[in-house]
Write a protein that holds these residues in place. Structure first.
Motif, PDB file in Angstrom:
ATOM      1  N   ASP A 158      17.947  58.150  48.644  1.00 30.98           N
ATOM      2  CA  ASP A 158      17.307  57.108  47.850  1.00 30.98           C
ATOM      3  C   ASP A 158      18.214  56.843  46.653  1.00 30.98           C
ATOM      4  O   ASP A 158      18.331  57.667  45.768  1.00 30.98           O
ATOM      5  CB  ASP A 158      15.928  57.587  47.391  1.00 30.98           C
ATOM      6  CG  ASP A 158      15.027  56.397  47.082  1.00 30.98           C
ATOM      7  OD1 ASP A 158      15.577  55.320  46.793  1.00 30.98           O
ATOM      8  OD2 ASP A 158      13.804  56.557  47.148  1.00 30.98           O
ATOM      9  N   GLU A 179      18.021  51.600  44.982  1.00 34.10           N
ATOM     10  CA  GLU A 179      17.704  50.282  45.517  1.00 34.10           C
ATOM     11  C   GLU A 179      17.004  50.438  46.853  1.00 34.10           C
ATOM     12  O   GLU A 179      17.080  49.596  47.712  1.00 34.10           O
ATOM     13  CB  GLU A 179      18.971  49.444  45.672  1.00 34.10           C
ATOM     14  CG  GLU A 179      19.995  50.066  46.585  1.00 34.10           C
ATOM     15  CD  GLU A 179      20.721  49.064  47.461  1.00 34.10           C
ATOM     16  OE1 GLU A 179      21.788  49.427  47.964  1.00 34.10           O
ATOM     17  OE2 GLU A 179      20.215  47.955  47.644  1.00 34.10           O
ATOM     18  N   GLY A 237       7.310  54.379  64.362  1.00 35.94           N
ATOM     19  CA  GLY A 237       7.530  55.821  64.333  1.00 35.94           C
ATOM     20  C   GLY A 237       8.131  56.409  65.588  1.00 35.94           C
ATOM     21  O   GLY A 237       8.554  57.562  65.595  1.00 35.94           O
ATOM     22  N   GLU A 238       8.181  55.654  66.675  1.00 35.89           N
ATOM     23  CA  GLU A 238       8.769  56.169  67.924  1.00 35.89           C
ATOM     24  C   GLU A 238      10.197  55.637  68.043  1.00 35.89           C
ATOM     25  O   GLU A 238      10.468  54.501  67.663  1.00 35.89           O
ATOM     26  CB  GLU A 238       7.979  55.663  69.143  1.00 35.89           C
ATOM     27  CG  GLU A 238       6.477  55.864  69.063  1.00 35.89           C
ATOM     28  CD  GLU A 238       6.078  57.293  69.377  1.00 35.89           C
ATOM     29  OE1 GLU A 238       6.892  57.995  70.022  1.00 35.89           O
ATOM     30  OE2 GLU A 238       4.991  57.710  68.968  1.00 35.89           O
ATOM     31  N   ILE A 289      24.159  45.210  43.382  1.00 32.27           N
ATOM     32  CA  ILE A 289      23.501  46.517  43.376  1.00 32.27           C
ATOM     33  C   ILE A 289      24.299  47.457  44.276  1.00 32.27           C
ATOM     34  O   ILE A 289      24.691  48.542  43.878  1.00 32.27           O
ATOM     35  CB  ILE A 289      22.038  46.396  43.858  1.00 32.27           C
ATOM     36  CG1 ILE A 289      21.234  45.493  42.911  1.00 32.27           C
ATOM     37  CG2 ILE A 289      21.403  47.782  43.945  1.00 32.27           C
ATOM     38  CD1 ILE A 289      19.839  45.153  43.386  1.00 32.27           C
ATOM     39  N   ILE A 310      19.729  60.030  54.981  1.00 33.47           N
ATOM     40  CA  ILE A 310      19.077  58.984  54.206  1.00 33.47           C
ATOM     41  C   ILE A 310      18.967  59.452  52.759  1.00 33.47           C
ATOM     42  O   ILE A 310      18.478  60.532  52.482  1.00 33.47           O
ATOM     43  CB  ILE A 310      17.653  58.697  54.751  1.00 33.47           C
ATOM     44  CG1 ILE A 310      17.695  58.409  56.255  1.00 33.47           C
ATOM     45  CG2 ILE A 310      17.001  57.564  53.980  1.00 33.47           C
ATOM     46  CD1 ILE A 310      18.338  57.116  56.650  1.00 33.47           C
ATOM     47  N   ALA A 330      16.045  53.126  50.268  1.00 34.60           N
ATOM     48  CA  ALA A 330      16.681  54.146  51.076  1.00 34.60           C
ATOM     49  C   ALA A 330      17.980  53.637  51.704  1.00 34.60           C
ATOM     50  O   ALA A 330      18.075  52.502  52.133  1.00 34.60           O
ATOM     51  CB  ALA A 330      15.726  54.586  52.173  1.00 34.60           C
TER      52      ALA A 330
END
Lengths: 751, 80, 156
Positions: free
Chosen positions: A85, A88, A165-166, A267, A83, A90
């Protein structure tokens, strides 16, 4: 309502600085760039919506006379699942690279597979037909609810739903689930006298900028890469190309040419890395242009979505609870704007009990890209239609029910943060007192609808340099590509500080080697953040000019003041010199004056809009005609009101297109069957009335002149406003976009 | 993040900067840091609101004593 | 490589000669051979009007005309609209009305407006909207463009 600050330049309407170039055809856009020895590149795209790529044989193409090079995914460095940044938000690099060239699988019709550079574009096109690609065709997944079914064909083996989060065990097309919860929705619904729940479906729509994507690249023998292109952000192009090609940013110079519209769609990079790869392979500059069909099929539209909204209210019209379920099509790779959609959906209202669930779902369509307030228009179509129905059932005026529930400073948004000073109430009040709202409306099949909308606006980094000229003018150097008159709205903020006319500022948008980092022209941030940087740079110039005046008069700097364009000494000797005259004495007082301003402001102010629309529905054909349109919006402070009105009018009309005609039409094989401007029907001027743009000014405390962003929020209300007007006209609630003649005829039971 | 806080929607922790706030959250709710930070930076895609205002997205951001902080997904957009 | 033809034509009042392949459109010739890049390519199939030019007094999409078809004809492009020392009233009206944002469609709109006002100096709002329906603009919502055309008609 409006702060009565006196400004000399801010709030006036000068001719835009780049105007003459643009009305004489002299302005150079990306595709206009020429350079000696130029080769032309074209891209081969997948004819299948979902297919495994078994082999690619480029030998016949390479053998065609005039062909200088062919590239495929094999020419890209292997990307990691990482990932990054990239300006625009992540981005997963693996997905970013796979979207440049399909490696193992083609995930939508139009997915780039290979590219050719040749001595002219026709040869490059011909060579594309000589590339042999062997595909194993797979069943496509074309709709968000179908993609969420447990037995749906999978686009990616490695995507497993992340929820709060899981991460789930099994692979799925649902990339993520988000939830915002406030208060006790169950209790809130129990307290309601009326509860209404409706389902909504919106189609895939495109930004529809008139200029197709373009890029010309040249790779020097020393590794210096130069890219001339149309983009919303030269620095984000530099970052994305650096990551995709694994090439240092210091070796990449991006030269932003004039840009023919973007709306969020320029973008992400598509053919910029392709031009660079072809340039590297051939040793020559290569220009790659997209056709209109390439643009529709190969670049980010904004997602189709399925939305369910439930709202409850008391008899007095107070909303007691709201619930939303938002499932958005991300396209081929995760990253739909369901996040902002979920954050915006109830943001105009102060509701104590809210639950919002959002799902980001991959389907075999082009990877979606931002489009003007991404996610918010889809969401508002649902919430603003349900609120209208509640108002109607309760016999409350639709603007009144908005005032009863309107969010104001200190109220809490459903996603958590409290509202700073916002101007929603002011927009509703301005709509209520507008002659459009009080005009008679009662003819058969005529209807009036209203709707409101919210968009955050963003800050981010901007840099501006000002060079002072001997004749009292300044050259303003900036990095924000100008898509709608921002050279002027930025220049005017510097002019205000220095008390010079807007015409005394020469703004230039320059390349990534020539100005400090500046984030994209997007998020309604340019007049706000780059304007803020221009304000700071002008303040820097002012400080330095005060030093020069002090030196000239041999007084302490603290004795020099600047007012009405004149520096004066206030203690001891009485001295005066105009800004212009002092500019002529810089050499003898220490040399040139250069001011700089850099910002990453944290005070972007959210924007609200309330729209009123009158329509007439043709009972025979199902065609909806827009008869009158009024768009009220809080601009904070309109630096150049004409271009603020232009943003409001343009956004409203894009919304009208989205409401009535625009959609990607797919066949069962996943082929878009209307990939041209003839069949993808954007509004023409014959389809429209004048659009009355009403600017409300509730200054944003986070900007020296009170600027809020203006570009995005006007696209949020139109779909619901028109749906509500259609209901008023014929008594039918439309819940599917676009509300095209065939859908109206079906809804009216005529077909 | 509610699953890490045992369902709590709002928690109070000390800290003079966003970095300290995240460290203190981690002490109380292990796993929080992994959600919000990547090395010594804010994780890409995370936005920080302090008292309702979207900040510049840095762990260095200063926080007043009674400040209200929200960690939310970052947004992006596009105009003309 | 395809054989090229020699073509002689008049562009903005000047005699111009060029070589072009028979498959090249007038738009390609203007842009790639003559470097007159004011006419833009938005769709290359006649739907958007960004490439509008005037051919022997008639408004055409230059992407739908072949370069070789202009032999002996007269072409007016955006580059020929202004006088050396001043803009055409249509150009002034577009600037004063802020009738452009990104500007990519502007040359086409100005050529289209010129063709309209050449034959109908006092068009109604409906006539303006009908005539300009062949030119797409995605930024402005057309409001300020229509007003600019009304102003231009008045000032000419």
């Amino acid at each position: 309502m409006t702060e009565n600050k006196e400004y000399k330049v801010v709030g006036t309407r000068p001719i835009r600085h780049d105007g003459v170039d643009k009305v004489t055809g002299r302005a150079l856009y990306g595709a206009d760039f020429q350079i000696a020895g130029l080769l032309h590149g074209r891209v081969l795209r997948s004819p299948h919506a979902h297919a495994r790529i078994l082999s690619i044989d480029t030998s016949r193409a390479e053998a065609l006379p005039g062909v200088k090079g062919v590239v495929t995914a094999a020419d890209l460095p292997t990307a990691e699942d990482r990932i990054a940044d990239l300006g625009e938000g992540a981005v997963n690099l693996k997905y970013l690279c796979d979207n440049i060239f399909a490696s193992d699988k083609a995930l939508y019709k139009g997915h780039a597979v290979a590219a050719v550079a040749a001595t002219n574009p026709h040869i490059a096109e011909e060579a594309c037909t000589l590339i042999d690609v062997e595909y194993e065709v797979l069943p496509p997944v074309l709709e968000v609810r179908q993609a969420m079914e447990p037995d749906a064909p999978l686009l990616h083996e490695n995507i497993k739903t992340t929820s709060m989060g899981e991460t789930a065990e099994e692979p799925s097309n649902v990339a993520s689930h988000i939830q915002h919860k406030l208060g006790d929705p169950e209790k809130g619904f129990a307290e309601a006298d009326i509860v209404i729940e409706r389902d909504f479906v919106t189609g895939t729509v495109h930004q529809g900028y008139i200029e197709p994507h373009n890029a010309t690249a040249h790779f020097n023998q020393d590794g210096q890469l130069t890219i001339w292109c149309s983009t919303q952000g030269a620095f984000t192009v530099r970052e994305q190309v650096a990551e995709i090609l694994q090439h240092p940013i210091s070796k990449i110079k991006v030269v932003p040419m004039e840009i023919g519209g973007g709306f969020g769609g320029k973008i992400s990079v598509y053919i910029k890395p392709v031009a660079a790869l072809l340039a590297k392979k051939t040793g020559k500059p290569v220009k790659v242009l997209m056709s209109r069909t390439d643009v529709f099929e190969g670049t980010g539209p904004t997602p189709a979505s399925y939305i369910r909204v439930k709202m409850g209210a008391t008899k007095a019209g107070k909303i007691t609870a709201a619930e939303a379920y938002l499932a958005f099509e991300a396209g081929a790779y995760p990253g739909s704007p369901v996040g902002p959609g979920a954050m915006c959906i109830f943001a105009p209202y102060n509701i104590e009990n809210v639950i919002i669930d959002g799902y980001d779902v991959v389907v075999n369509k082009p990877k979606t890209a931002p489009y003007r307030a991404p996610g918010a228009p889809n969401a508002a179509f649902g919430s603003e239609t349900v609120l209208d129905e509640i108002a109607e059932e309760l016999g409350i005026d639709p603007l009144e029910i908005r005032l009863i529930n309107a969010a104001k400073e200190g109220d809490r948004r459903a996603d958590g943060p409290i509202h700073p000073r916002i101007g929603f109430i002011e927009t509703v009040e301005a709509a209520k007192s507008h002659p459009h709202y009080t005009a008679p409306n009662g003819k058969k099949h005529h209807g009036r609808g209203i709707a409101s909308g919210y968009w955050f606006n963003i800050g981010l980094e901007s840099s501006v340099t000002i060079n002072v000229n001997a004749d009292g003018t300044i050259n303003l150097i900036e990095g924000s590509t100008d898509i709608g008159g921002t050279r002027s709205s930025i220049a005017m903020q510097a002019a205000e500080v220095l008390d010079i006319p807007a015409e005394s500022v020469n703004p230039s948008v320059v390349d990534t080697n020539s100005v400090g980092y500046t984030a994209v022209t997007g998020g309604s941030r340019t007049t706000y953040a780059t304007g803020y940087a221009a304000y700071e740079a002008a303040q820097d110039v002012k400080r330095k000019m005060i030093e020069r005046a002090a030196k000239l008069w041999e007084v302490d700097e603290s004795n020099v003041q600047f007012a009405d364009g004149v520096f004066s000494s206030i203690n001891g000797k009485e001295e005066q010199i105009s800004f212009r005259d002092l500019c002529g004495r810089l050499g003898e007082t220490g040399g040139p004056v250069v001011g700089s301003g850099t910002v990453n402001p944290g005070g972007a102010g959210g924007a609200y809009a309330t729209h009123i629309v009158d329509v007439v529905v043709d009972e025979e054909t199902g065609k909806v005609e827009v008869l009158r349109y009024t768009a009220v919006q809080d601009a904070g402070k309109a630096i150049h009101p004409s271009y603020v009105e232009g943003q409001i009018q343009g956004g409203a009309v894009q919304g009208i297109g989205w409401a009535l005609n625009e959609e990607y039409i797919y066949n069962d094989e996943g082929e878009m069957t209307n990939a041209s401007f003839l069949d993808y029907r954007m509004p023409t001027c014959l389809d429209l009335p004048m659009i009355d743009a009403v600017i409300v000014e509730v200054p944003n405390p986070g900007h020296p002149y009170g600027v809020r962003g203006v570009g995005e929020v006007p696209i949020v209300p139109p779909m619901a406003a028109i749906a509500n007007a259609i209901y008023d006209a014929i008594g039918i609630r439309m819940t599917e976009l676009p509300m095209s003649p065939n859908r109206l005829l079906k809804a009216m039971g005529k077909i | 993040m509610r699953n890490l806080t045992g369902g709590e929607e709002s928690v109070t922790v000390p800290g003079a900067t966003v970095r300290e706030v995240i460290d203190n959250l981690e002490n109380r709710y292990p796993g929080m840091k992994a959600r919000l930070r990547e090395g010594d930076r804010l994780k890409p895609g995370v936005a920080v609101y302090i008292n309702g205002l979207l900040t510049r997205g840095s762990i260095l951001e200063r926080v007043d004593a009674d400040a209200e902080i929200h960690f939310l997904p970052a947004i992006s957009g596009g105009t003309t | 490589m395809a054989r090229k033809s020699h073509v002689q034509t008049t562009i903005n009042g000047e005699t111009v000669e060029f070589l072009c392949e028979s498959r090249q459109s007038l738009l390609e010739v203007l842009r790639d051979e003559l470097h007159l890049t004011g006419a833009k390519e938005g769709c290359n199939n006649g739907n958007c009007g960004a490439c509008s030019v005037i051919l022997d007094g008639r408004l055409v999409n230059s992407c739908l005309v072949l370069g070789v078809e202009t032999e002996g004809k007269s072409v007016e492009t955006i580059e020929g609209v202004a006088e050396p020392d001043k803009l055409h009233p249509i150009q002034d009206a577009f600037l004063e009305n802020a009738a452009l944002q990104c500007g990519i469609c502007t040359p086409g709109f100005i050529m289209s407006t010129k063709a309209l006002l050449d034959q109908n100096p006092n068009p109604t709002e409906h006539e303006i909207r009908y005539w300009l329906a062949g030119n797409l603009c995605r930024c402005t919502g057309y409001d300020k463009i229509v007003r600019a055309v009304q102003d231009a008609a008045e000032s000419m």
